[in-house]
Design a protein around this motif. Structure first.
Motif, PDB file in Angstrom:
ATOM      1  N   SER A 191       0.805  -1.216   0.000  1.00 18.31           N
ATOM      2  CA  SER A 191       0.000   0.000   0.000  1.00 18.31           C
ATOM      3  C   SER A 191       0.843   1.274   0.000  1.00 18.31           C
ATOM      4  O   SER A 191       0.316   2.352  -0.289  1.00 18.31           O
ATOM      5  N   VAL A 192       2.128   1.174   0.329  1.00 21.82           N
ATOM      6  CA  VAL A 192       2.965   2.383   0.405  1.00 21.82           C
ATOM      7  C   VAL A 192       4.104   2.378  -0.608  1.00 21.82           C
ATOM      8  O   VAL A 192       4.842   3.368  -0.709  1.00 21.82           O
TER       9      VAL A 192
ATOM     10  N   VAL B 118      16.432   5.958  12.214  1.00 21.35           N
ATOM     11  CA  VAL B 118      15.741   5.519  11.005  1.00 21.35           C
ATOM     12  C   VAL B 118      14.702   6.577  10.641  1.00 21.35           C
ATOM     13  O   VAL B 118      14.119   7.223  11.524  1.00 21.35           O
ATOM     14  N   TYR B 119      14.522   6.766   9.339  1.00 17.92           N
ATOM     15  CA  TYR B 119      13.611   7.783   8.837  1.00 17.92           C
ATOM     16  C   TYR B 119      12.553   7.140   7.947  1.00 17.92           C
ATOM     17  O   TYR B 119      12.805   6.111   7.311  1.00 17.92           O
ATOM     18  N   LEU B 120      11.397   7.774   7.892  1.00 17.13           N
ATOM     19  CA  LEU B 120      10.362   7.363   6.948  1.00 17.13           C
ATOM     20  C   LEU B 120       9.864   8.610   6.237  1.00 17.13           C
ATOM     21  O   LEU B 120       9.192   9.448   6.843  1.00 17.13           O
ATOM     22  N   GLN B 121      10.232   8.732   4.978  1.00 14.68           N
ATOM     23  CA  GLN B 121       9.743   9.830   4.154  1.00 14.68           C
ATOM     24  C   GLN B 121       8.437   9.397   3.515  1.00 14.68           C
ATOM     25  O   GLN B 121       8.404   8.397   2.786  1.00 14.68           O
ATOM     26  N   MET B 122       7.377  10.128   3.796  1.00 11.47           N
ATOM     27  CA  MET B 122       6.044   9.774   3.311  1.00 11.47           C
ATOM     28  C   MET B 122       5.568  10.854   2.354  1.00 11.47           C
ATOM     29  O   MET B 122       5.391  12.003   2.759  1.00 11.47           O
ATOM     30  N   ASN B 123       5.383  10.486   1.106  1.00 13.13           N
ATOM     31  CA  ASN B 123       4.905  11.409   0.082  1.00 13.13           C
ATOM     32  C   ASN B 123       3.539  10.952  -0.435  1.00 13.13           C
ATOM     33  O   ASN B 123       3.140   9.806  -0.228  1.00 13.13           O
ATOM     34  N   SER B 124       2.859  11.860  -1.108  1.00 16.31           N
ATOM     35  CA  SER B 124       1.550  11.548  -1.694  1.00 16.31           C
ATOM     36  C   SER B 124       0.639  10.885  -0.670  1.00 16.31           C
ATOM     37  O   SER B 124       0.000   9.857  -0.942  1.00 16.31           O
ATOM     38  N   LEU B 125       0.565  11.476   0.482  1.00 14.61           N
ATOM     39  CA  LEU B 125      -0.210  10.878   1.573  1.00 14.61           C
ATOM     40  C   LEU B 125      -1.696  10.854   1.255  1.00 14.61           C
ATOM     41  O   LEU B 125      -2.232  11.763   0.605  1.00 14.61           O
ATOM     42  N   LYS B 126      -2.332   9.792   1.732  1.00 15.72           N
ATOM     43  CA  LYS B 126      -3.763   9.577   1.514  1.00 15.72           C
ATOM     44  C   LYS B 126      -4.478   9.507   2.858  1.00 15.72           C
ATOM     45  O   LYS B 126      -3.855   9.163   3.875  1.00 15.72           O
ATOM     46  N   PRO B 127      -5.775   9.783   2.874  1.00 11.08           N
ATOM     47  CA  PRO B 127      -6.510   9.665   4.149  1.00 11.08           C
ATOM     48  C   PRO B 127      -6.360   8.296   4.799  1.00 11.08           C
ATOM     49  O   PRO B 127      -6.324   8.192   6.037  1.00 11.08           O
ATOM     50  N   GLU B 128      -6.229   7.254   3.999  1.00 14.16           N
ATOM     51  CA  GLU B 128      -6.093   5.910   4.569  1.00 14.16           C
ATOM     52  C   GLU B 128      -4.728   5.660   5.196  1.00 14.16           C
ATOM     53  O   GLU B 128      -4.502   4.613   5.806  1.00 14.16           O
ATOM     54  N   ASP B 129      -3.815   6.606   5.075  1.00 16.32           N
ATOM     55  CA  ASP B 129      -2.536   6.514   5.781  1.00 16.32           C
ATOM     56  C   ASP B 129      -2.645   7.002   7.219  1.00 16.32           C
ATOM     57  O   ASP B 129      -1.692   6.889   7.994  1.00 16.32           O
ATOM     58  N   THR B 130      -3.793   7.556   7.576  1.00 16.46           N
ATOM     59  CA  THR B 130      -4.007   8.044   8.937  1.00 16.46           C
ATOM     60  C   THR B 130      -3.904   6.904   9.937  1.00 16.46           C
ATOM     61  O   THR B 130      -4.585   5.886   9.814  1.00 16.46           O
ATOM     62  N   ALA B 131      -3.028   7.070  10.919  1.00 18.43           N
ATOM     63  CA  ALA B 131      -2.783   6.023  11.911  1.00 18.43           C
ATOM     64  C   ALA B 131      -1.767   6.531  12.928  1.00 18.43           C
ATOM     65  O   ALA B 131      -1.157   7.593  12.732  1.00 18.43           O
ATOM     66  N   VAL B 132      -1.597   5.762  13.981  1.00 19.67           N
ATOM     67  CA  VAL B 132      -0.456   5.968  14.873  1.00 19.67           C
ATOM     68  C   VAL B 132       0.696   5.135  14.314  1.00 19.67           C
ATOM     69  O   VAL B 132       0.541   3.938  14.057  1.00 19.67           O
ATOM     70  N   TYR B 133       1.822   5.783  14.106  1.00 20.30           N
ATOM     71  CA  TYR B 133       2.995   5.128  13.551  1.00 20.30           C
ATOM     72  C   TYR B 133       3.982   4.810  14.670  1.00 20.30           C
ATOM     73  O   TYR B 133       4.341   5.694  15.466  1.00 20.30           O
ATOM     74  N   TYR B 134       4.413   3.558  14.700  1.00 24.07           N
ATOM     75  CA  TYR B 134       5.314   3.074  15.739  1.00 24.07           C
ATOM     76  C   TYR B 134       6.651   2.681  15.133  1.00 24.07           C
ATOM     77  O   TYR B 134       6.699   1.966  14.121  1.00 24.07           O
ATOM     78  N   CYS B 135       7.707   3.093  15.789  1.00 18.41           N
ATOM     79  CA  CYS B 135       9.049   2.666  15.407  1.00 18.41           C
ATOM     80  C   CYS B 135       9.358   1.332  16.078  1.00 18.41           C
ATOM     81  O   CYS B 135       8.971   1.093  17.236  1.00 18.41           O
TER      82      CYS B 135
END
Length: 122
Positions: free
Chosen positions: A62-63, A78-95
């Motif tokens: 999905s990503v 560690v990094y996470l570059q998130m582009n072209s974000l969508k509403p369905e990417d809404t969440a709590v992100y855990y490392c």
């Protein structure tokens, strides 16, 4: 123990970008993979992306093509570059950090950050 501190979450409009960071400290030797997971309300936690100590990467379907994971071994970050974000990417992100340990046999011990909220909405 390994401590993980995340930063970079927030509110962004659809199509926008965010960059998450996760800094590891403590007993970081032996960490062989770090990654990002996410959990949306009412859903199970899922893998978003992971990277090994030799920079091999793995992404959720999905990503793919939108998110990029990278790692600075010197900074244990560690990094996470998130582009072209969508509403369905809404969440709590855990490392996550995975460390190989030995106690009569080898096993993987997982460490987690506290989570950072990412909300994609107009």
């Amino acid at each position: 123990q390994v401590q993980l501190v995340e930063s970079g979450g927030g509110l962004v409009q659809p199509g926008g970008s965010l960059r998450l960071s996760c800094a590891a400290s403590g007993s970081v030797s032996g960490i062989n993979a770090m990654g990002w997971y996410r959990q949306a309300p009412g859903k199970q936690r899922e893998l978003v992306a992971a990277i090994t100590s030799n920079s091999a990467t793995n992404y959720a379907d999905s990503v793919k093509g939108r998110f990029t994971i990278s790692r600075d071994n010197a900074k244990n970050t560690v990094y996470l570059q998130m582009n072209s974000l969508k509403p369905e990417d809404t969440a709590v992100y855990y490392c996550n950090a995975a460390r190989r340990e030995y106690s009569g046999y080898y096993y993987t011990r997982n460490f987690w950050g506290q989570g950072t909220q990412v909300t994609v909405s107009s």
